[in-house]
Design a protein around this motif. Structure first.
Motif, PDB file in Angstrom:
ATOM      1  N   LYS A   1       0.924  -1.143  -0.070  1.00  0.00           N
ATOM      2  CA  LYS A   1       0.071  -0.129   0.016  1.00  0.00           C
ATOM      3  C   LYS A   1       0.709   1.135   0.109  1.00  0.00           C
ATOM      4  O   LYS A   1       0.437   2.372  -0.141  1.00  0.00           O
ATOM      5  N   PHE A   2       2.099   1.112   0.173  1.00  0.00           N
ATOM      6  CA  PHE A   2       3.137   2.264   0.238  1.00  0.00           C
ATOM      7  C   PHE A   2       3.097   3.018  -1.145  1.00  0.00           C
ATOM      8  O   PHE A   2       3.102   2.238  -2.018  1.00  0.00           O
ATOM      9  N   PRO A   3       3.071   4.261  -1.403  1.00  0.00           N
ATOM     10  CA  PRO A   3       3.284   4.948  -2.659  1.00  0.00           C
ATOM     11  C   PRO A   3       4.821   4.680  -3.434  1.00  0.00           C
ATOM     12  O   PRO A   3       5.666   4.552  -2.645  1.00  0.00           O
ATOM     13  N   LYS A   4       4.635   4.189  -4.579  1.00  0.00           N
ATOM     14  CA  LYS A   4       5.651   3.639  -5.205  1.00  0.00           C
ATOM     15  C   LYS A   4       6.837   4.553  -5.475  1.00  0.00           C
ATOM     16  O   LYS A   4       8.050   4.271  -5.559  1.00  0.00           O
ATOM     17  N   ASN A   5       6.478   6.084  -5.461  1.00  0.00           N
ATOM     18  CA  ASN A   5       7.526   6.991  -5.449  1.00  0.00           C
ATOM     19  C   ASN A   5       8.173   7.319  -4.381  1.00  0.00           C
ATOM     20  O   ASN A   5       9.131   8.128  -4.342  1.00  0.00           O
ATOM     21  N   GLU A   6       7.765   6.850  -3.111  1.00  0.00           N
ATOM     22  CA  GLU A   6       8.339   6.973  -1.930  1.00  0.00           C
ATOM     23  C   GLU A   6       8.821   5.684  -1.385  1.00  0.00           C
ATOM     24  O   GLU A   6       9.783   5.939  -0.472  1.00  0.00           O
TER      25      GLU A   6
ATOM     26  N   ASP B   1      10.361   1.914  -2.311  1.00  0.00           N
ATOM     27  CA  ASP B   1      10.774   0.946  -3.885  1.00  0.00           C
ATOM     28  C   ASP B   1      11.650  -0.097  -3.225  1.00  0.00           C
ATOM     29  O   ASP B   1      12.053  -0.870  -4.206  1.00  0.00           O
TER      30      ASP B   1
ATOM     31  N   ASN C   1       5.082  -5.044  -7.706  1.00  0.00           N
ATOM     32  CA  ASN C   1       4.813  -3.625  -6.927  1.00  0.00           C
ATOM     33  C   ASN C   1       6.065  -2.959  -7.200  1.00  0.00           C
ATOM     34  O   ASN C   1       6.290  -1.914  -6.505  1.00  0.00           O
TER      35      ASN C   1
END
Length: 642
Positions: free
Chosen positions: A210-215, A217, A247
């Motif tokens: 669920k973590f944003p991919k841009n933050e 990885d 992801n």
């Protein structure tokens, strides 16, 4: 026969050259490294009155790119003052004194009690979900306690079980200050659960997704197992790896830490892997040199640097020291590297068909090396190499491949030493030395091509048999040269040689050799030790030459080999001793190339340095010997011997 074998060897080397080029290109194209620090250390600094603004400003100035974030657990909640943790005896004493609870109603099972000091805290629901049927509620005098069943002396402890990534304040703090978040996750498999034992792992992985991919990885594991490892099967482990892969996660592998299931996990993620060096700094020496060496010499692109905790320093001083050492690291790293976000190495091209020539070349190489020992061993070695190759190709048993690589690596130094010919002049000595070096380089080339692939680049798979490689060439060359010098070339002569009575001095010599051999092996590999003086000498060499040649090569093995070549024409017996010592240098040189996580061109440069310096020292030894023999010895003989 020999010419045919040499022809096949040259053909094999030519056809495998694209594999060597691909390895060099892959290593040289990845030149960005990343420094990260743990949030737990930053939280400690803040608790000791180091301003948050000062912390994040210092990290930015030091080009720190990311901050690791661990999931919350009961222990971390207790540190933050969210919960109080009590043992059964604590709660019995407390309520017996206040007469608020009939202690006979307390659970009889072993476990701990948790009381929330902050009402309606969001972690309460995570606690219930993590422990499920192991948790019960007890209320006394309006006060609620959670009893969590479990053995209090288990490892990991109840207090360390992951609850979740619900510290949104920490997450927002990291991101708002311009840093990437690297979540850490531990394997919370429990064999006591009624289901499959992975319920908490499922929860934790879902949160990761669920973590944003841009933050976020990449992910870093905690402990000695990857998430999903249960010692029984690969189903859950593979499932989690594929979910993270889908992801766009990279998995971070900690150098020097064996985490069970990592090979399978990385393979399922198609080797989207970054190798990490975790620096534990001491007051004895600077960390920057170790960090710079890791990025330069071991293909490491991710670094975790922790705050050093010393009683005689303030938290602010400790933080400043960490920042200074990170900046020193950047200054000492080679100029072709840059800071930023680390990435996995690009997948190396699949050269399965060309690798067949590596198997052919390895088998031919074994045959030629065996011929240097005895001609009758040529076909046996050739057939043996081909059988091992066929066995691996048909069965896929990795030990067969590694066994063949070990045989090739061990055969190289033996062939190099036994290939010597009588040298009439310095030119012939240099030629013999160059040919011996080329033999070892050819063997190293084949080992690199046999053990080709991403798994070896990331050190998830390794060359096996380092001690054998370092010891066997010395033993074999000593036996073969000893037999040749004593002309025990036939079986009958060999048996009579073995039947020679053993003298006391034989035992003494063997004892001394055994002690020297044990010391030599103890200094080899990652666990070898060196004196402070030698470490200083090594450091200075590295400063001057970019990469340090190995001491046992340029100071011992190669000079003795060159001197042995000079003596071989007239004093074969004494020369053999020097040639056997020379095997140490060639075995060490081959060993350099079996460390497949080290940049290939760096290994070549290190070996060339050792060969050139070793040759020069050997030639100096010859010049000194000739001067002593021609000028000093006649004077000594005339004055004291005659």
């Amino acid at each position: 026969m020999k010419k045919v074998l040499f022809g096949l060897l040259i053909v094999s080397l030519l056809f495998t050259s694209p594999m060597i080029y691909e390895r060099i290109k892959t290593e040289s194209s990845n030149n960005t490294y990343e420094v990260m620090v743990p949030y737990t250390d930053l939280a400690i600094l803040k608790s000791e009155d180091v301003p948050a603004d000062e912390i994040y400003k210092g990290l930015k100035e030091a080009d720190v790119h990311s901050i690791t974030l661990e999931p919350e657990n009961i222990r971390s909640l207790e540190t933050q003052g969210v919960v109080a943790v009590l043992s059964k005896s604590d709660i019995q004493n407390y309520f017996a004194l206040t007469n608020n609870l009939n202690t006979s109603k307390l659970p009889t099972n072993e476990g701990i009690f948790v009381s929330f000091l902050k009402e309606n805290h969001k972690s309460e629901e995570y606690l219930k979900r993590a422990f499920q049927d192991k948790i019960t509620t007890i209320t006394a005098n309006g006060q609620k306690f959670y009893f969590i069943e479990g053995k209090t002396n288990d490892d990991p402890k109840i207090e360390d079980k992951s609850l979740g990534y619900f510290n949104t304040e920490a997450y927002e703090e990291i991101v708002s200050n311009g840093f990437q978040v690297v979540p850490r996750i531990k394997n919370d498999f429990s064999s006591d659960e009624k289901e499959d034992g992975h319920s908490n792992n499922e929860t934790m992985v879902k949160q990761l997704l669920k973590f944003p991919k841009n933050e976020v990885d990449k992910v870093l594991f905690i402990g000695k197992e990857v998430v999903g490892y249960d010692g029984k099967g690969r189903e859950k482990l593979s499932k989690y790896a594929k979910q993270l892969k889908a992801n766009d996660y990279d998995v971070v592998v900690i150098e020097g830490t064996e985490q069970k299931g990592m090979q399978t996990f990385a393979k399922e993620m198609n080797y989207d892997v970054e190798r990490l060096y975790s620096e534990t700094r001491t007051s004895e020496d600077a960390a920057s040199e170790r960090l710079a060496r890791a990025v330069k010499e071991r293909n490491i692109r991710t670094f975790l640097v922790k705050v050093q905790k010393l009683d005689d320093k303030s938290a602010e001083d400790e933080f400043k020291q960490m920042i200074n050492e990170i900046q020193d690291f950047h200054a000492e790293a080679p100029g072709y590297f840059k800071t930023g976000e680390a990435q996995p190495f690009k997948d190396m091209k699949d050269y399965k068909w060309l690798q067949l020539f590596a198997f052919l070349g390895g088998s031919v190489y074994l045959a030629l090396a065996a011929a240097s020992v005895h001609k009758k061993l040529t076909m046996l070695a050739l057939v043996g190499g081909l059988v091992l190759s066929a066995g691996y190709l048909l069965l896929g048993v990795g030990m067969l491949l590694k066994g063949l690589a070990l045989l090739v690596a061990t055969a190289g130094p033996i062939w190099a030493v036994l290939s010597v010919r009588q040298a009439k002049n310095i030119d012939k000595i240099v030629w013999n030395f160059v040919m011996a070096a080329l033999i070892v380089f050819a063997g190293a080339w084949l080992v690199v091509c046999l053990l080709y692939g991403d798994a070896y680049l990331y050190k998830l798979e390794e060359f096996r048999g380092i001690k054998v490689l370092l010891a066997l060439p010395i033993l074999v060359t000593a036996i073969v040269l000893g037999l040749q010098v004593n002309q025990a070339t036939s079986l009958k002569k060999f048996m009579s040689y073995l039947n020679t009575p053993v003298r006391y001095w034989h035992v003494v010599v063997l004892g001394v050799v055994a002690v020297i051999g044990a010391y030599y092996l103890s200094r080899s590999g990652n666990t070898g030790t060196a004196s402070a003086l030698e470490l200083t000498f090594r450091s200075k060499l590295e400063e001057i030459m970019f990469v340090r040649p190995r001491t046992k090569e340029f100071l011992i093995g190669f000079p003795f080999f060159v001197f042995g070549l000079y003596l071989f024409r007239r004093y074969a017996g004494i020369a053999s001793v020097f040639l056997v010592v020379g095997a140490i240098g060639f075995a060490s040189m081959m060993n350099t190339f079996t460390h497949l996580h080290i940049p290939l061109m760096l290994s070549v440069l290190r070996s060339l340095y050792a060969l050139v310096i070793g040759l020069m020292i050997g030639l100096v030894m010859i010049a000194v010997y000739k001067a002593l023999k021609e000028k000093l010895y006649p004077y000594v003989r005339e004055r004291w011997i005659q």
